[in-house]
Design a protein around this motif. Structure first.
Motif, mmCIF file in Angstrom:
data_model
loop_
_atom_site.group_PDB
_atom_site.id
_atom_site.type_symbol
_atom_site.label_atom_id
_atom_site.label_comp_id
_atom_site.label_asym_id
_atom_site.label_seq_id
_atom_site.Cartn_x
_atom_site.Cartn_y
_atom_site.Cartn_z
ATOM 1 N N PRO A 105 0.800 -1.221 0.000
ATOM 2 C CA PRO A 105 0.000 0.000 0.000
ATOM 3 C C PRO A 105 0.834 1.274 0.000
ATOM 4 O O PRO A 105 1.990 1.277 0.410
ATOM 5 N N GLY A 106 0.180 2.331 -0.469
ATOM 6 C CA GLY A 106 0.808 3.641 -0.470
ATOM 7 C C GLY A 106 1.415 3.986 -1.809
ATOM 8 O O GLY A 106 1.236 3.277 -2.803
ATOM 9 N N THR A 107 2.120 5.090 -1.805
ATOM 10 C CA THR A 107 2.772 5.579 -3.016
ATOM 11 C C THR A 107 4.263 5.693 -2.749
ATOM 12 O O THR A 107 4.704 5.641 -1.610
ATOM 13 N N GLY A 108 5.002 5.846 -3.819
ATOM 14 C CA GLY A 108 6.434 6.022 -3.694
ATOM 15 C C GLY A 108 7.192 4.766 -4.059
ATOM 16 O O GLY A 108 6.614 3.767 -4.489
ATOM 17 N N PRO A 109 8.499 4.805 -3.844
ATOM 18 C CA PRO A 109 9.349 3.669 -4.188
ATOM 19 C C PRO A 109 8.989 2.421 -3.383
ATOM 20 O O PRO A 109 8.499 2.508 -2.251
ATOM 21 N N PHE A 110 9.249 1.271 -3.970
ATOM 22 C CA PHE A 110 8.954 -0.020 -3.347
ATOM 23 C C PHE A 110 9.492 -0.103 -1.920
ATOM 24 O O PHE A 110 8.775 -0.469 -0.989
ATOM 25 N N THR A 111 10.752 0.241 -1.730
ATOM 26 C CA THR A 111 11.379 0.135 -0.413
ATOM 27 C C THR A 111 10.608 0.931 0.634
ATOM 28 O O THR A 111 10.368 0.447 1.742
ATOM 29 N N GLU A 112 10.216 2.135 0.293
ATOM 30 C CA GLU A 112 9.506 2.978 1.250
ATOM 31 C C GLU A 112 8.109 2.440 1.548
ATOM 32 O O GLU A 112 7.653 2.497 2.690
ATOM 33 N N ARG A 113 7.419 1.910 0.545
ATOM 34 C CA ARG A 113 6.086 1.341 0.782
ATOM 35 C C ARG A 113 6.171 0.133 1.717
ATOM 36 O O ARG A 113 5.353 -0.012 2.626
ATOM 37 N N VAL A 114 7.176 -0.726 1.521
ATOM 38 C CA VAL A 114 7.344 -1.890 2.382
ATOM 39 C C VAL A 114 7.706 -1.441 3.797
ATOM 40 O O VAL A 114 7.152 -1.933 4.782
ATOM 41 N N ARG A 115 8.622 -0.496 3.911
ATOM 42 C CA ARG A 115 9.033 0.002 5.232
ATOM 43 C C ARG A 115 7.832 0.588 5.986
ATOM 44 O O ARG A 115 7.631 0.294 7.175
ATOM 45 N N ARG A 116 7.038 1.393 5.316
ATOM 46 C CA ARG A 116 5.855 1.979 5.960
ATOM 47 C C ARG A 116 4.877 0.890 6.389
ATOM 48 O O ARG A 116 4.289 0.964 7.463
ATOM 49 N N TYR A 117 4.692 -0.127 5.538
ATOM 50 C CA TYR A 117 3.794 -1.224 5.887
ATOM 51 C C TYR A 117 4.296 -1.954 7.130
ATOM 52 O O TYR A 117 3.521 -2.252 8.038
ATOM 53 N N PHE A 118 5.583 -2.272 7.178
ATOM 54 C CA PHE A 118 6.152 -2.970 8.330
ATOM 55 C C PHE A 118 5.864 -2.186 9.613
ATOM 56 O O PHE A 118 5.521 -2.766 10.630
ATOM 57 N N GLU A 119 6.009 -0.876 9.555
ATOM 58 C CA GLU A 119 5.791 -0.048 10.739
ATOM 59 C C GLU A 119 4.303 0.074 11.070
ATOM 60 O O GLU A 119 3.905 -0.124 12.216
ATOM 61 N N ALA A 120 3.478 0.373 10.077
ATOM 62 C CA ALA A 120 2.052 0.613 10.317
ATOM 63 C C ALA A 120 1.315 -0.645 10.756
ATOM 64 O O ALA A 120 0.396 -0.587 11.579
ATOM 65 N N GLU A 121 1.708 -1.781 10.218
ATOM 66 C CA GLU A 121 1.014 -3.038 10.512
ATOM 67 C C GLU A 121 1.698 -3.857 11.602
ATOM 68 O O GLU A 121 1.301 -4.979 11.881
ATOM 69 N N SER A 122 2.731 -3.293 12.199
ATOM 70 C CA SER A 122 3.460 -3.959 13.290
ATOM 71 C C SER A 122 3.884 -5.377 12.911
ATOM 72 O O SER A 122 3.613 -6.344 13.627
ATOM 73 N N VAL A 123 4.557 -5.493 11.767
ATOM 74 C CA VAL A 123 5.100 -6.780 11.343
ATOM 75 C C VAL A 123 6.144 -7.211 12.368
ATOM 76 O O VAL A 123 7.014 -6.425 12.752
#
Length: 130
Positions: A105-123
């Motif tokens: 989810p989200g916009t921007g480069p792949f790395t940033e979308r994955v990083r944001r997901y890890f943080e937001a979803e408490s992976v």
């Protein structure tokens, strides 16, 4: 460093061909991502993935093996449920020709979308203690 591995790096022979010294710490589950198949295994948002915790100091060799500099995978950190952190490699589904639709989810480069997901979803990485 501890690394959560879920694909080819769960095989001791493969790991031995990549790094000089390592130990498997034990089984673990990555909560918040599920595995998907492509040219190489990778992860997608949601669910969970069974794997192992690999401990090695030779992270540079693993980065090279995973193609971090070529943009195939990114290495992120995820908290462990028993304290500390573990690294996790996540492959770019476009670069790995993943057949299933994978939407970070989200916009921007792949790395940033994955990083944001890890943080937001408490992976998290949950070690499986025997």
């Amino acid at each position: 460093m501890d690394i959560f591995v879920y694909g080819t790096l769960t095989e001791p022979e493969r790991v031995a061909s990549v790094v000089d010294a390592f130990v498997f710490v034990g089984a673990a589950v990555l909560e918040g991502c599920h595995p998907v198949a492509g040219r190489y295994p990778t992860l997608a948002p949601g669910g969970e993935t069974a794997g192992r915790l690999l401990r090695t100091d030779d992270v540079g060799a693993l980065d090279a093996y995973e193609g971090v500099d070529e943009g195939l995978y990114v290495r992120l950190s995820a908290p462990r449920t028993d304290g500390g952190v573990a690294a996790v490699y996540v492959g770019d589904p476009d670069a790995l020709n993943v057949e299933d639709a994978v939407d970070w989810p989200g916009t921007g480069p792949f790395t940033e979308r994955v990083r944001r997901y890890f943080e937001a979803e408490s992976v998290v990485v949950r070690p499986e203690h025997s």
